[in-house]
Every structure is written in C-alpha cells, then in structure tokens.
Design an enzyme around this catalytic site. Sequence first.
Site, short mmCIF file in Angstrom:
data_model
loop_
_atom_site.label_atom_id
_atom_site.label_comp_id
_atom_site.label_asym_id
_atom_site.label_seq_id
_atom_site.Cartn_x
_atom_site.Cartn_y
_atom_site.Cartn_z
N HIS A 158 17.58 19.17 49.73
CA HIS A 158 18.37 20.40 49.76
C HIS A 158 17.77 21.37 50.76
CE1 HIS A 158 19.79 19.10 45.57
NE2 HIS A 158 20.77 18.92 46.43
N GLU A 197 15.50 24.67 50.04
CA GLU A 197 14.31 24.54 49.21
C GLU A 197 13.07 24.35 50.10
OE1 GLU A 197 15.63 21.41 46.54
OE2 GLU A 197 17.33 22.64 45.88
N HIS A 251 11.91 18.90 45.08
CA HIS A 251 12.91 19.97 45.15
C HIS A 251 12.25 21.28 44.71
CE1 HIS A 251 16.77 17.51 45.30
NE2 HIS A 251 15.88 16.58 45.05
N1 ARG Z 1 18.13 20.45 40.64
C1 ARG Z 1 18.27 19.07 41.00
C2 ARG Z 1 19.69 18.81 41.45
O1 ARG Z 1 20.59 19.39 40.91
C3 ARG Z 1 17.89 18.19 39.86
C4 ARG Z 1 17.99 16.75 40.13
C5 ARG Z 1 17.72 15.93 38.89
N2 ARG Z 1 18.18 14.58 39.10
C6 ARG Z 1 19.48 14.23 39.10
N3 ARG Z 1 19.76 12.97 39.33
N4 ARG Z 1 20.44 15.08 38.84
O2 ARG Z 1 19.93 18.08 42.36
ZN ZN Z 2 17.21 20.51 45.14
#
Ligand code: ARG
Ligand code: ZN
Length: 385
Positions: free
Chosen positions: A145, A148, A273
Amino acid sequence: MKILLLLGFVAVALAEVDFWSPESADLVTIDIDVDLHVPAAHTDMVYTILQQSGMETGVLIEDLQAQMEEQLDNRTPDPRVHSYTKYNSWDKIQAWISSISSSNPDLISRQVIGNTYEGRPMNVLKIGKKSSSTKPSIFMDCGIHAREWISTAFCQWFVKEALSTYGSDSEMTGLLNQMDVYVLPVFNIDGYDFTHNSNRMWRKTRSRMSSSSCIGADPNRNWNAGWCTTGASSNPCSDTFCGSSPESEIEVKNVADFIRRNKSSIKAYLTIHSYSQLLLFPYSYTFELAEHHSELMTVAEGASKALRSLHGTQYTSGPGAATIYPAAGGSDDWAYDLGVKYSYTFELRDTGRYGFLLPESQIKPTCEETMLAVKYITSHVQKNL
Ligand code: ARG
Ligand code: ZN
C-alpha cells in the site's frame, strides 16, 4: 445498524471522506474505532452528523497538511541522499538498490521480477551467504500500500541490518548461512511515487481500465484467495477495489509468479503494512481456522513479546478475519494456501495518533523493535526446516 447506515451515508454523501482505519466504509462494524480523514471544508458537517448520532468523536490530527510537512521535517542538507531514518523517494530507493546490491557480492544480489504498470523495474534483493545449491528461503515485501511509508522504510532497514550484523550477530549469521531472504523493498512503486509527488494518501496501484475513470486496484485484495468475496469492493473507485480479476494488477502477478517459481524453497512469507500494531496470519477470507492455527498463533505471540521488550510497543496477534475484519484477496492467505506455512502480515506503528503520517523520528525505534519480531519468526522457521 444505525451507525453502519450513518457512516455509509457520510461516505457516499462525501466521496472525499478517506477511510484510514478500517480502509473503507464497507469494513465498518459495530463497536469499533474508525479513523477518518475529512477535507477541511466538510469537517463541520461530518462532525455534526456524528454528534447528532451520539457517536463519540475526537480529533487525532487537527491539520493534516501541517502534519504532512512536519513528517518530513529535519531534512538532511542534501535531499538526494538516501537515509535509513528518513522516508526516501523512489528515486533514492532505486539508487540505493543499485549501490547496496553491488556492495557485497558474497551476501547480496538482485533480480528484476518484472515491471510495474507504469514501467518501473521491480527489484528483489536476495540476501544470504552465497551457495552453489538452492537454500531454503523467506520472502518479505514492503509497500504493497502506497501511503504506508514506514513499511518501505523497514525493508531498507532490514537489508542494512542483515548486511551489517552478519558475522557479529550470531542469529543473523546463522540465518544468512542457512537461508536466503528475498526482500522486495517497494511492491507498489507507482503508487509510492504518486504519494511523494501528487497525493500523500494514495493506497492502490495506478492501473487504468477503459471501463472506469477511476484509477488503481487494491494490491492486497487482488490475490487469488477467496477473491472479492468479502471485505473488498468491485467498485473501481473504492480504495479496496479488488481489480478486474485475480492478479489483474501486474505487480501482484509479478510477485505471485516469483513465489510460484520458487515455491519449493520459500518457507515463510512476510508482508509489511501499517498502521495498527498487529501481527496477523491466515485466514482473512474466512473465519475458519487455518490448519496450523495454533503454531502460527504461538509464534505470533512470541514475536509480539520480543517486539515489546525493546520499547514497550504493544501488538495484538491473531488471524486476520477475527482480529480485524474479513477481507479476501490478500497476499498472506494466498501464500498460505500455496503451501507457505509461515505467512504473516505486520501492521507497524502506530495505533492512530499519526497513522500513515508517522514522524521520521519514529523510524528508528519502529524498525529496531520490528527486527526483533522478524528475527523471532525467522529463527522459528529455521528450527523447523
Ligand atoms: N490492513 C490490511 C489490509 O486491509 C490487513 C491485511 C490482512 N490480510 C488480509 N488478507 N486481509 O490489507
Ligand atoms: Zn496496508
């Protein structure tokens, strides 16, 4: 239910409300804290709506513009110089990748695994004592992302630490003798560059589709793991848009291809992240427990404890769906289902005080404590080869 409807209304009525945590209105559930970024012109209206509905509110960052400028304060005299305690632009990181990968041919090499949508080369650094045979390995990526930034800083820190403590730190020496660590310092380079040059709060890739004027997909909703079934949006304008198909994003495809090619050697997948201070593991696309749930949980708790021992930073560990929210199409679930048992998602500092705008003064302590957690995990992996 009222809260859900209301937040949905705020989000729809004001397309500019930028969800920081969780990352989109669809992920809001009852009894959770929600961090929103609201344009100055709309603060009164949003505040009134929240007040009238009886929701508790507070201001974390009064003036985001000022905070953004402050985050980049104390610049080095020469802004072109790479620094481990600053947020580096892509240009600086690219130059750093070139120089560091030729600094110690016995310990580090690099390979391009493909280009991004806008044509930037994705370099994977391979760190480990040279060997004629294929060693077991760990894959780690940062910057899936774009906004971040602390994540990207951590990958650079890790590479520096690995090279500088090899030969003196017994844990690192043992790790790099026995295993290779593949590091992808910036996964979503186009997005990262965009956060430096246009919109600091950009999250997604920068790909275009003829069917929409909105740009980019969420590279952590685009993997072939329960793709787009929950916690992701099929709306191209959403920040959690899952893309037009699994691996539609070339960056995801490049990394997935690399991991598939090296599947037999890769024993752990770590993805970095921010923010929330969490150590997550599969699953996120379902509430079902992973086959190795108890081992993954024990290791996560050990790693969180090691992390906390340095500066007291508290982490919460658990499977993604139950710990934060169900969200399909993530890289951790995909790697796990491919057969990479030790699959972890780190959400680094903080818990919302600065959010994505974590000051540069926190890069060093954050990276130092995170090293302890990463080393805890790698040493467990090594013992269980
Ligand atoms: N904050 C992260 C996201 O939304 C958490 C990721 C956790 N893993 C997942 N497969 N959603 O991307
Ligand atoms: Zn992220």
